[in-house]
Design an enzyme around this catalytic site. Structure first.
Site, PDB file in Angstrom:
ATOM      1  N   CYS A  87       0.838  -1.202   0.000  1.00 25.02           N
ATOM      2  CA  CYS A  87       0.000   0.000   0.000  1.00 25.02           C
ATOM      3  C   CYS A  87       0.875   1.256   0.000  1.00 25.02           C
ATOM      4  CB  CYS A  87      -0.986  -0.062   1.167  1.00 25.02           C
ATOM      5  SG  CYS A  87      -2.362   1.082   0.989  1.00 25.02           S
ATOM      6  N   HIS A 204      -3.484  -5.657   0.942  1.00 27.50           N
ATOM      7  CA  HIS A 204      -2.829  -5.899   2.236  1.00 27.50           C
ATOM      8  C   HIS A 204      -2.796  -7.387   2.592  1.00 27.50           C
ATOM      9  CE1 HIS A 204      -2.423  -1.768   3.867  1.00 27.50           C
ATOM     10  NE2 HIS A 204      -3.447  -1.506   3.083  1.00 27.50           N
ATOM     11  N   GLU A 206      -1.099  -8.818   4.826  1.00 28.47           N
ATOM     12  CA  GLU A 206      -0.966  -9.018   6.276  1.00 28.47           C
ATOM     13  C   GLU A 206      -2.316  -8.964   6.976  1.00 28.47           C
ATOM     14  OE1 GLU A 206      -0.575  -6.247   4.760  1.00 28.47           O
ATOM     15  OE2 GLU A 206      -0.896  -4.486   6.027  1.00 28.47           O
TER      16      GLU A 206
END
Lengths: 234, 80
Positions: A87, A204, A206
């Protein structure tokens, strides 16, 4: 000993999420490195996390790309240290020149925060080798500036060299204007550098690395890194 | 010496903010607005008195940080 580093800029807000993902998936100790430091301690991989570094002043990632730590990140990346930018981290990679192009304001002008389908286009790079080419995964995005832009020559070069890692698609893997989340050229959601060791992506991984978070489609970015590091050692 | 720097999107680069402004102008009743492009204006004050040196410095500032030349053009004028 294997180690990972996460760079923390003022305004980073996904730094601790990615630290947890790295620790749980790779087992590497993770060092948090402040943007004002002159050098990154010895690391097997470096992550530039999501967030709003320097408040997105001037252009997203522009100020962070010139912070003291980035000189060393760029030098280490050029010397072969793998770097993952997620990002805002992707924006920083583009502004620092490690990846070509730039992330512009979403065509809709809206901040987009939801799960999106991605078509995996690579299965052979440091951060993507655990995915299958053509596979569709679902990973969250959360950005207002994810509209990837580069000139036609650069885009053709990226395609020709197999450097597009992920594209915005539908659940069946169709890539079209209708599945283009934010206006990105050729639906690009992530790209790698020439060596395949630097990956920038808007989604994302994660945020979706274990079932407690609702899914594991992002997990293999970190598993790929683990496999890459350990296979290089054997 | 002061530099007045204008940063604009290159031709062919879509400007959704400009489009939104154009749309809003239309909504306010301003007819005949054919296009709107949004850019940035930056003033930089220098203690340099030599114009050639100031120009070199501003040129480098634009390339290194102020503009992203992938999508933006820059122009500037120096004023006393």
């Amino acid at each position: 000993m294997l180690r990972a580093s996460v760079i923390v800029f003022p305004g980073s807000n996904c730094d601790r999420d990615v630290k947890v993902a790295l620790e749980k998936v790779t087992g590497f100790p993770v060092q948090m490195v402040w943007h004002g430091d002159a050098s990154v301690p010895a690391s097997d991989l470096i992550v530039l996390p999501g967030g709003f570094s320097y408040g997105d002043y001037l252009r997203c990632g522009a100020m962070a790309a010139h912070s003291p730590i980035m000189r060393d990140v760029v030098a280490k990346a050029k010397a072969g240290t793998p770097v993952l930018g997620i990002c805002n981290g992707f924006q920083v990679l583009c502004e620092s020149g490690l990846l070509p192009g730039v992330l512009m304001r979403n065509a809709s002008l809206k901040f987009i925060c939801r799960d999106v389908h991605l078509k995996c286009e690579q299965d052979d790079t440091f951060f993507t080798q655990c995915y299958r080419k053509g596979e569709v995964i679902k990973v969250p995005v959360a950005h207002a500036e994810g509209n990837y832009f580069a000139d036609t020559d650069t885009l053709d070069r990226l395609e020709g060299e197999g450097r597009v890692a992920f594209r915005y698609s539908d659940a069946e893997g169709n890539v079209s204007a209708a599945t283009n989340l934010n206006g990105a050229q050729r639906n690009i959601a992530g790209i790698t550098d020439k060596s395949g060791r630097v990956l920038g992506m808007m989604p994302h991984p994660e945020r979706l690395f274990e079932t407690a978070l609702g899914g594991t489609d992002g997990r293999r970015v970190f598993e790929s890194a683990l496999v890459s590091v350990t296979s290089a050692l054997s | 010496m002061k530099a007045r720097i204008r940063i604009t999107l290159k031709n062919g680069v879509l400007d959704p903010q400009g489009k939104a402004i154009q749309h809003a102008l239309g909504g306010l009743g301003f007819a005949g607005v054919e296009d709107v492009r949004q850019g940035k204006y930056i003033e930089v004050k220098l203690n340099e008195t030599d114009e050639a040196k100031a120009k070199d410095a501003i040129e480098k500032m634009c390339k290194d940080l102020l503009a992203n030349t992938v999508i933006e053009n820059y122009s500037y004028e120096l004023v006393a």
